[in-house]
Design an enzyme around this catalytic site. Sequence first.
Site, PDB file in Angstrom:
ATOM      1  N   TRP A 224       0.838  -1.204   0.000  1.00 55.94           N
ATOM      2  CA  TRP A 224       0.000   0.000   0.000  1.00 55.94           C
ATOM      3  C   TRP A 224       0.874   1.255   0.000  1.00 55.94           C
ATOM      4  CZ3 TRP A 224      -0.412   4.200   3.267  1.00 55.94           C
ATOM      5  CH2 TRP A 224      -1.536   5.007   3.116  1.00 55.94           C
ATOM      6  N   ALA A 243      -6.012  -2.453  -1.846  1.00 53.21           N
ATOM      7  CA  ALA A 243      -6.152  -2.659  -0.397  1.00 53.21           C
ATOM      8  C   ALA A 243      -6.516  -1.377   0.344  1.00 53.21           C
ATOM      9  CB  ALA A 243      -4.858  -3.235   0.168  1.00 53.21           C
ATOM     10  N   ASP A 244      -6.567  -0.252  -0.357  1.00 51.00           N
ATOM     11  CA  ASP A 244      -6.856   1.026   0.291  1.00 51.00           C
ATOM     12  C   ASP A 244      -8.330   1.100   0.679  1.00 51.00           C
ATOM     13  OD1 ASP A 244      -5.700   3.972   0.625  1.00 51.00           O
ATOM     14  OD2 ASP A 244      -7.760   4.106  -0.104  1.00 51.00           O
ATOM     15  N   ILE A 245      -8.582   1.336   1.974  1.00 50.30           N
ATOM     16  CA  ILE A 245      -9.953   1.352   2.476  1.00 50.30           C
ATOM     17  C   ILE A 245     -10.746   2.499   1.864  1.00 50.30           C
ATOM     18  CG2 ILE A 245     -11.372   1.653   4.552  1.00 50.30           C
ATOM     19  CD1 ILE A 245      -9.150   0.214   6.113  1.00 50.30           C
ATOM     20  N   LEU A 247     -10.382   3.809  -1.066  1.00 50.85           N
ATOM     21  CA  LEU A 247     -10.708   3.448  -2.439  1.00 50.85           C
ATOM     22  C   LEU A 247     -11.848   2.430  -2.468  1.00 50.85           C
ATOM     23  CD1 LEU A 247      -9.985   3.917  -5.367  1.00 50.85           C
ATOM     24  CD2 LEU A 247      -8.200   2.174  -5.171  1.00 50.85           C
TER      25      LEU A 247
END
Length: 296
Positions: A224, A243-245, A247
């Site tokens: 990330w 994996a970016d919350i 996004l």
Amino acid sequence: MWNVTIKAAPPYDFDRVLERLSLDPLNKVDVHKRTVLVPLYSEKEEPFVAAVKAIGSKENPVFEISGEQDEQKERAIHELTRIFQWKNSLKTIQDHFLQTNLAPLFQEHEGTPLVLDFHPYACLMKCIIHQQLNLSFAYQLTTAFVQTFGFQVDNVWFYPKPETVAKLNYENLRALKFSMRKAEYVIDTSRLIAEGALPIQAFHEWSDDDIMKKLVQVRGIGPWTVQNFLLFGLGRPNLFPAADIGLQNAIKHYFQLEKKPTKEEMENYSREWAPYLSYAAFYLWRSIEKRRGEAK
């Protein structure tokens, strides 16, 4: 004193750039005067400040850039062109996305460029500090870090140099409310850079894969962080931090899903966005930043 006028290819919405830059309290932005003061380094690593002022429009983007020392002019033009991506054709990217499932989003945010952080080292430090934190506390920590160990030129903040951070001990950052692990990651990474074991100044010549392989070997840096560094530090155009919350939440909201998308669902949605995945991610992030602003 020097002054130069530069044109960019339309569409280019500098007012949206300033709006986003103003989220970071370290940036010297005047939204009403349409200006930002940018901390830069000469080729001899001497710090100086350049001013950028928008004097055009989204349809006719024109910028006035200025500084104090004539010998800094060419360096400033080069760095500001890189940071603000003035040579990239947003029309090409816009035309691509108008043929995809993100067409309404790109119509709404037309001409929003993917502006880079001012220095690769500052970007990497910010990425590490922001890991797993809400945005407000992340900016609080970053501001404390810079204002404690960095320096100012003409009232503009510069991040501390890696050599400065390398000499700190972990308790110096713990006193600023850093967790022990985050203090270790920031200082240990800076030591690697200061020692030459992590040549981030040369990364612009490396491939995405080579940078990923190198950086994930560093304790505290995962995929990330590397993807965000590649995107906002180096301006690589085809990255998608699945994996970016933030996004994931943006995709959930945009496609009106009942729950956050799985990795497979994100891959399915994003297939038609290449080779500009970075812009898809950026515009999706912007969509939830705007919602946060409207909710305040």
